[in-house]
Design a protein around this motif. Structure first.
Motif, short mmCIF file in Angstrom:
data_model
loop_
_atom_site.label_atom_id
_atom_site.label_comp_id
_atom_site.label_asym_id
_atom_site.label_seq_id
_atom_site.Cartn_x
_atom_site.Cartn_y
_atom_site.Cartn_z
N PRO A 70 0.83 -1.22 0.00
CA PRO A 70 0.00 0.00 0.00
C PRO A 70 0.86 1.26 0.00
O PRO A 70 1.97 1.27 0.51
CB PRO A 70 -0.80 -0.12 1.30
N HIS A 71 0.31 2.31 -0.58
CA HIS A 71 0.95 3.63 -0.58
C HIS A 71 0.17 4.50 0.40
O HIS A 71 -0.95 4.90 0.12
CB HIS A 71 0.94 4.23 -1.99
N ILE A 72 0.77 4.75 1.55
CA ILE A 72 0.10 5.54 2.60
C ILE A 72 0.71 6.94 2.58
O ILE A 72 1.87 7.13 2.96
CB ILE A 72 0.25 4.88 3.98
N LYS A 73 -0.09 7.89 2.11
CA LYS A 73 0.41 9.24 1.87
C LYS A 73 -0.27 10.22 2.82
O LYS A 73 -1.46 10.48 2.70
CB LYS A 73 0.16 9.63 0.41
N PHE A 74 0.50 10.77 3.75
CA PHE A 74 -0.03 11.72 4.73
C PHE A 74 -0.08 13.12 4.10
O PHE A 74 0.67 14.02 4.50
CB PHE A 74 0.83 11.70 6.00
N ASN A 75 -0.95 13.25 3.13
CA ASN A 75 -1.07 14.53 2.41
C ASN A 75 -2.41 15.21 2.69
O ASN A 75 -2.90 16.00 1.89
CB ASN A 75 -0.89 14.31 0.90
N ARG A 76 -2.99 14.88 3.83
CA ARG A 76 -4.22 15.52 4.31
C ARG A 76 -4.18 15.45 5.84
O ARG A 76 -3.33 14.75 6.40
CB ARG A 76 -5.45 14.82 3.75
N PRO A 77 -5.04 16.17 6.53
CA PRO A 77 -4.96 16.22 8.00
C PRO A 77 -4.88 14.84 8.65
O PRO A 77 -5.58 13.91 8.24
CB PRO A 77 -6.25 16.96 8.38
N PHE A 78 -4.01 14.73 9.66
CA PHE A 78 -3.80 13.44 10.32
C PHE A 78 -3.54 13.66 11.80
O PHE A 78 -3.30 14.79 12.27
CB PHE A 78 -2.64 12.68 9.68
N LEU A 79 -3.60 12.58 12.56
CA LEU A 79 -3.36 12.60 14.01
C LEU A 79 -2.00 12.00 14.31
O LEU A 79 -1.48 11.19 13.53
CB LEU A 79 -4.45 11.79 14.73
N MET A 80 -1.46 12.39 15.46
CA MET A 80 -0.14 11.91 15.86
C MET A 80 -0.11 11.69 17.36
O MET A 80 -0.63 12.51 18.12
CB MET A 80 0.92 12.94 15.46
N MET A 81 0.48 10.59 17.79
CA MET A 81 0.68 10.32 19.21
C MET A 81 2.11 9.83 19.42
O MET A 81 2.61 9.03 18.62
CB MET A 81 -0.29 9.25 19.72
N ILE A 82 2.76 10.33 20.46
CA ILE A 82 4.09 9.83 20.83
C ILE A 82 3.92 8.96 22.07
O ILE A 82 3.47 9.42 23.12
CB ILE A 82 5.06 10.97 21.15
N MET A 83 4.22 7.67 21.93
CA MET A 83 3.98 6.71 22.99
C MET A 83 5.29 6.24 23.61
O MET A 83 6.23 5.91 22.89
CB MET A 83 3.25 5.48 22.43
N ASN A 84 5.34 6.23 24.94
CA ASN A 84 6.46 5.64 25.65
C ASN A 84 6.04 4.27 26.14
O ASN A 84 5.12 4.15 26.96
CB ASN A 84 6.90 6.52 26.82
N LYS A 85 6.68 3.23 25.63
CA LYS A 85 6.22 1.88 25.93
C LYS A 85 6.62 1.40 27.32
O LYS A 85 5.98 0.52 27.88
CB LYS A 85 6.73 0.93 24.84
N ASP A 86 7.68 1.99 27.88
CA ASP A 86 8.07 1.61 29.24
C ASP A 86 6.99 1.99 30.24
O ASP A 86 6.71 1.25 31.18
CB ASP A 86 9.39 2.31 29.63
N THR A 87 6.41 3.17 30.06
CA THR A 87 5.43 3.68 31.03
C THR A 87 3.99 3.51 30.56
O THR A 87 3.06 3.87 31.26
CB THR A 87 5.67 5.17 31.29
N HIS A 88 3.81 2.98 29.33
CA HIS A 88 2.47 2.84 28.75
C HIS A 88 1.77 4.20 28.71
O HIS A 88 0.56 4.29 28.95
CB HIS A 88 1.63 1.82 29.54
N SER A 89 2.53 5.24 28.37
CA SER A 89 2.00 6.60 28.43
C SER A 89 1.96 7.25 27.05
O SER A 89 2.84 7.00 26.21
CB SER A 89 2.87 7.47 29.34
N ILE A 90 0.97 8.11 26.85
CA ILE A 90 0.96 9.00 25.70
C ILE A 90 1.68 10.27 26.13
O ILE A 90 1.17 11.06 26.91
CB ILE A 90 -0.47 9.32 25.24
N LEU A 91 2.90 10.45 25.64
CA LEU A 91 3.69 11.62 26.03
C LEU A 91 3.15 12.88 25.37
O LEU A 91 3.07 13.94 25.98
CB LEU A 91 5.15 11.44 25.64
N PHE A 92 2.81 12.77 24.09
CA PHE A 92 2.32 13.90 23.31
C PHE A 92 1.24 13.42 22.36
O PHE A 92 1.25 12.27 21.92
CB PHE A 92 3.44 14.52 22.46
N MET A 93 0.34 14.31 22.00
CA MET A 93 -0.61 13.99 20.95
C MET A 93 -1.04 15.27 20.24
O MET A 93 -0.93 16.37 20.80
CB MET A 93 -1.81 13.22 21.48
N GLY A 94 -1.49 15.09 19.02
CA GLY A 94 -1.90 16.27 18.28
C GLY A 94 -2.59 15.93 16.98
O GLY A 94 -2.71 14.77 16.58
N LYS A 95 -3.02 16.99 16.31
CA LYS A 95 -3.63 16.89 14.99
C LYS A 95 -2.92 17.88 14.08
O LYS A 95 -2.84 19.06 14.40
CB LYS A 95 -5.13 17.19 15.05
#
Length: 429
Positions: A395-420
């Motif tokens: 598949p060709h996955i092209k982030f050329n339109r609005p998208f979401l983002m999350m930065i996950m730390n797997k040690d702590t099972h935490s969402i460090l950052f998130m955004g759109k």
């Protein structure tokens, strides 16, 4: 050519001021205490799972807050750290009492029938230990500080708890000299964010007697860096009629990917070296709201469990955005009101003082680019599933339109950052 590294950082400021009738106060100066992050990392992970007990609540809070931010952001970029905000107010809750305390717990998504109050703070203590582990491959630090008026004496239990659970520095400051206090706090923030946030605090209220600062700094490299030679100008579609030119990065490699047909979106996990990963969510055209409405811990858990390693063509824009938020306003709309009012009960903070929170602000920044080094070694992961990779079209996955983002730390099972990311060409404030 030297490649830029991604940079994520954010902080929360909470100002406490005296309200009501001020009682007599001793002039004893609060001793400056600097507490370093010296948590014992030698413990076996199985013996200290306190952070697991709060992970679910922190995730619930993250998505509740995101949906409130979305209501106010309109069609603008969003980027913040839910963990930074929840840590700051969990720390403050050590001094809260009665309905002020129960409202904070409820607002932060903690159910005391499922997790005890002591376990909440032990959970954050463990999160701080793990995030500040000097042995990890990413540069990641998180910390807290209390700037305290030199005429105010904290209750010893509160001081002990914030230093023991939250490794907070307690710094004596003269708030009578507002300009000097502001400069001192801004210098601390600038130092802890490696010069990336400068002069954030504009001014202090006349009655301010304490300022709580929480910061996160993160700098990491992709496990599979993008080649800057493959980056090219391309269109990013803001909506059906409008587009902007962006620098679009490209890779043709194996990533953990999932297609959620029910919600009509692609999920791509892009790992950093170390135990941190970015989760990018690309809704089909016209389905962003549907995906956002479905943001729950169960949804993300399903995505993470459904990810499969497969070869894809990946296009991702370079972007550098920031966001600033009035946390007080957001919390009040989420039902957390008492701590900001004259009914606030923060009697566990200081002797003979009536306190309330007058201001809470948050700023976060993110810089995403090709960022990597030639020393990245990821061949084992790419090779493991080669046999099944050619069974289906890539598949060709092209982030050329609005998208979401999350930065996950797997040690702590935490969402460090998130955004759109609505417009990667917009720099933010």
């Amino acid at each position: 050519m030297k490649m830029k590294s991604p940079l994520y950082l954010c902080l929360v400021l909470v100002g406490l001021q005296v309200h009501g009738q001020q009682r007599s106060v001793t002039g004893q100066q609060q001793e400056k205490r600097i507490i370093h992050f010296l948590g014992d990392h030698s413990q076996d992970e199985g013996e200290n799972l306190a952070h697991i007990k709060i992970a679910s609540s922190n995730t619930d809070f993250a998505f509740r807050l995101y949906k409130q931010v979305r209501e106010e952001a309109g069609n603008e970029n969003i980027f913040f750290s839910p963990l930074s905000i929840s840590t700051a107010f969990a720390m403050l809750s050590l001094g809260a009492r009665s309905s002020t305390l129960s409202q904070l717990h409820e607002g932060l998504a903690f159910n005391l029938t499922e997790v005890e109050e002591q376990e909440i703070h032990e959970g954050f203590q463990r999160v701080l230990q793990l995030l500040n582990d000097s042995h990890q491959e990413v540069q990641l630090s998180m910390g807290n500080a209390l700037f305290i008026d030199d005429q105010m004496k904290l209750l010893q239990k509160f001081l002990d708890d914030v230093t023991n659970f939250y490794y907070s520095e307690a710094i004596s400051t003269s708030f009578k000299n507002s300009t000097k206090a502001t400069e001192e706090i801004n210098k601390y923030i600038e130092t802890k964010t490696h010069g990336k946030i400068v002069d954030f605090l504009r001014e202090l209220g006349e009655s301010t007697v304490m300022v709580l600062v929480n910061y996160i700094f993160f700098k990491g490299y992709w496990e599979k860096p993008f080649s800057n030679l493959a980056t090219r100008n391309d269109d990013f579609f803001l909506d059906a009629k409008n587009s902007v030119k962006v620098e679009m990065m490209h890779q043709s490699k194996a990533f953990n990917v999932y297609r959620d047909d029910k919600l009509s979106c692609w999920i791509v996990e892009i790992p950093y070296k170390g135990n941190v990963a970015a989760l990018f969510v690309l809704p089909d055209e016209g389905t962003m709201k549907q995906v956002e409405d479905a943001l729950l811990k169960e949804t993300v858990s399903n995505w993470m469990q459904s990810l499969k390693l497969r070869e894809i063509y990946l296009d991702l824009p370079k972007f550098s955005i920031s966001g600033s938020y009035d946390v007080k306003s957001l919390f009040e709309k989420m039902g957390i009101t008492e701590v900001f009012s004259d009914q606030a009960d923060l009697s566990g903070v200081a002797e003979k003082r009536l306190l309330k929170v007058t201001k809470a602000t948050h700023k976060a920044m993110v810089d995403v680019s090709e960022n990597g080094t030639e020393a990245a070694a990821v061949t084992v992961v790419e090779i493991m599933l080669m046999s099944s990779m050619f069974e289906t079209p890539r598949p060709h996955i092209k982030f050329n339109r609005p998208f979401l983002m999350m930065i996950m730390n797997k040690d702590t099972h935490s969402i460090l950052f998130m955004g759109k990311i609505v417009n990667p060409a917009a720099k933010g404030d």
